[in-house]
Design a protein around this motif. Structure first.
Motif, mmCIF file in Angstrom:
data_model
loop_
_atom_site.group_PDB
_atom_site.id
_atom_site.type_symbol
_atom_site.label_atom_id
_atom_site.label_comp_id
_atom_site.label_asym_id
_atom_site.label_seq_id
_atom_site.Cartn_x
_atom_site.Cartn_y
_atom_site.Cartn_z
ATOM 1 N N LYS A 269 1.029 -1.500 0.181
ATOM 2 C CA LYS A 269 -0.154 0.229 0.514
ATOM 3 C C LYS A 269 1.012 1.397 -0.066
ATOM 4 N N ASP A 270 2.245 0.867 0.154
ATOM 5 C CA ASP A 270 3.085 2.269 0.821
ATOM 6 C C ASP A 270 3.250 2.860 -0.793
ATOM 7 N N VAL A 271 3.068 2.260 -1.665
ATOM 8 C CA VAL A 271 3.980 2.392 -3.036
ATOM 9 C C VAL A 271 2.878 3.702 -3.604
ATOM 10 N N ARG A 272 1.323 3.589 -2.724
ATOM 11 C CA ARG A 272 0.697 5.205 -3.216
ATOM 12 C C ARG A 272 0.765 6.311 -3.067
ATOM 13 N N GLY A 273 2.282 6.200 -1.793
ATOM 14 C CA GLY A 273 2.329 7.357 -1.600
ATOM 15 C C GLY A 273 3.534 8.184 -1.675
ATOM 16 N N TRP A 274 4.870 7.172 -2.599
ATOM 17 C CA TRP A 274 5.468 7.732 -3.758
ATOM 18 C C TRP A 274 5.629 8.614 -4.269
ATOM 19 N N SER A 278 1.553 6.270 -9.505
ATOM 20 C CA SER A 278 0.540 5.633 -10.100
ATOM 21 C C SER A 278 -0.831 5.147 -8.827
ATOM 22 N N ASP A 279 -1.945 5.430 -9.423
ATOM 23 C CA ASP A 279 -3.606 5.336 -8.625
ATOM 24 C C ASP A 279 -3.620 3.713 -7.891
ATOM 25 N N HIS A 280 -2.487 2.869 -8.950
ATOM 26 C CA HIS A 280 -2.218 1.594 -8.342
ATOM 27 C C HIS A 280 -1.824 1.090 -7.406
ATOM 28 N N VAL A 281 -1.991 0.473 -6.812
ATOM 29 C CA VAL A 281 -0.257 -0.201 -5.961
ATOM 30 C C VAL A 281 -0.514 -1.253 -6.218
ATOM 31 N N PRO A 282 0.924 -2.059 -6.687
ATOM 32 C CA PRO A 282 1.254 -3.423 -7.000
ATOM 33 C C PRO A 282 0.862 -4.375 -5.564
ATOM 34 N N VAL A 283 0.443 -6.010 -5.959
ATOM 35 C CA VAL A 283 -0.400 -7.019 -5.804
ATOM 36 C C VAL A 283 0.896 -8.305 -5.849
#
Length: 289
Positions: A269-274, A278-283
Motif C-alpha cells: 500500500k505504501d507505494v501509493r504514497g511514493w 500511480s493510482d494503483h499499487v502492486p499486488v
DNA sequence: ATGGTAGGTCTCCTA
C-alpha cells in the motif's frame, strides 16, 4: 518412492512422469507481482525501486502507455530483470511481463476486437503460462445502451468466459487490472458503489462467471479471506490515505493446481504514497512450487 | 448531483 526436490525456475516439472514430486518440501518459490503503472516511461524509477525492495521473480504491468520499442529496459536488466514480453500502442493501454527468469512469448489476443494492447502471455521453462490483462475500465455510465465503453467491458469479459478460459490449461496464472472489485470488502462502501462502474452487479456477475468457467481461483482473496483490501485509490481524493476510499481492482488468479501451492499474498500500500505515484499499487503472490 | 486529478497523440481523449 523416489522424491525430487524441485527448483521451479530451473527445472521442467513433468506432472506425467512416474516420479513422485514432493511439492511441499521444495525450496524455490515463484513470486508474481501485478501493477497498473500508468505510464512506464514516466514511472521507470518507481518500477526500479519496487524491484529493488520487493524482488518479485516476475512483474506484470498494465497501462504502460508506450510503444514496445519505447519501453525503458536497461535499468531493469541491470537488476537482473533481463526478460520482457510486451504489447504496446501509443498513449493508451499497453501490457508488459518483466522477469528475472527466462520467458517465452506465448502470444496475445485482441479480446472484443477493440484494437487495443490489453493482453499478453508468457511461458516459463517450468511450463507455467502467465496471462497479463488490462480489462477495459468501462466509462462512467453502467449501461451499454448509453455508454459504448461499458458494453466493450462486458464483451471483453464475456469473450474470455465463452472461449478463452474454457480452453485454459492447468499451470496458468491469470493476472492484471480487471477494473472490477467483486466483493463487499473489495470497496470502501458496498452500498455507495453499487451503481458505480467497477462494482455494479452485472460486471461482478460476468467476472465471477468467467472465473467459474475457467476453474480459476482468486488466490489473493484465498490467502487474505477477511477484511477490506484495496489496490487502487483515486487521484481525485484530497487525501487518499485518510479518506481511504479504495477499491481492489487488481487481481492474481490461478488454475487450481497452482492455487494449491500459494500461501502468501500481499499488497504494498505504501507505494501509493511514493512521489508521483500511480493510482494503483502492486499486488503480490508467492507460489511455493 | 457535482467535481475533483493525472498522462499523453495534449484545449481533448483516456482513466
Amino acid at each position: 518412492m523416489e522424491q525430487i526436490y524441485l527448483l521451479a525456475s530451473q527445472v521442467d516439472i513433468d506432472y506425467n512422469s512416474n516420479t513422485s514430486i514432493k511439492k511441499w518440501e521444495t525450496f524455490m518459490p515463484l513470486t508474481i507481482a501485478t501493477w497498473n503503472i500508468n505510464s512506464i516511461r514516466l514511472r521507470e524509477g518507481l518500477v526500479v525501486r519496487l524491484l529493488q525492495e520487493e524482488k518479485p521473480d516476475v512483474i506484470c504491468l498494465q497501462e504502460c502507455k508506450s510503444l514496445v520499442e519505447q519501453i525503458p529496459t536497461d535499468e531493469f536488466a541491470k537488476l537482473g530483470y533481463k526478460y520482457i514480453i510486451a504489447r504496446g500502442q501509443k498513449a493508451y493501454n499497453g501490457v508488459a511481463i518483466i522477469s528475472k527468469i527466462p520467458l517465452e512469448d506465448a502470444g496475445s489476443t485482441d479480446f472484443a476486437n477493440l484494437g487495443h494492447a490489453r493482453h499478453v502471455a508468457a511461458k516459463l521453462k517450468s511450463g507455467i503460462t502467465i496471462h497479463n490483462h488490462y480489462i477495459p475500465a468501462g466509462g462512467d455510465v453502467p449501461d451499454r445502451e448509453l455508454n459504448e465503453k461499458f458494453g466493450q467491458k462486458l464483451d471483453y469479459i464475456s469473450e474470455l468466459r465463452d472461449s478463452f478460459v474454457k480452453e485454459i490449461p492447468q499451470k496458468s496464472i491469470f493476472v492484471g487490472d480487471f477494473n472490477i472489485a467483486p466483493f463487499e470488502d473489495d470497496v470502501w462502501s458496498h452500498k455507495q458503489l453499487q451503481k458505480i462502474v467497477s462494482h455494479t452487479p452485472i460486471e461482478i456477475e460476468c467476472l465471477l462467471d468467467m472465473q467459474k468457467v475457467g476453474n480459476l481461483v482468486d488466490v489473493v482473496r484465498s490467502n487474505i479471506p477477511n477484511g477490506k483490501l484495496y489496490s487502487w485509490w483515486s487521484y481525485r481524493a484530497k487525501d487518499w490515505r485518510t479518506t481511504n476510499r479504495g477499491r481492489r481492482l487488481d487481481h492474481i488468479w490461478a488454475t487450481k493446481d497452482l492455487a494449491a501451492f500459494t500461501k502468501k499474498s500481499y499488497i504494498v500500500k505504501d507505494v501509493r504514497g511514493w512521489e508521483k505515484p500511480s493510482d494503483h499499487v502492486p499486488v503480490f503472490t508467492t507460489f511455493d512450487i
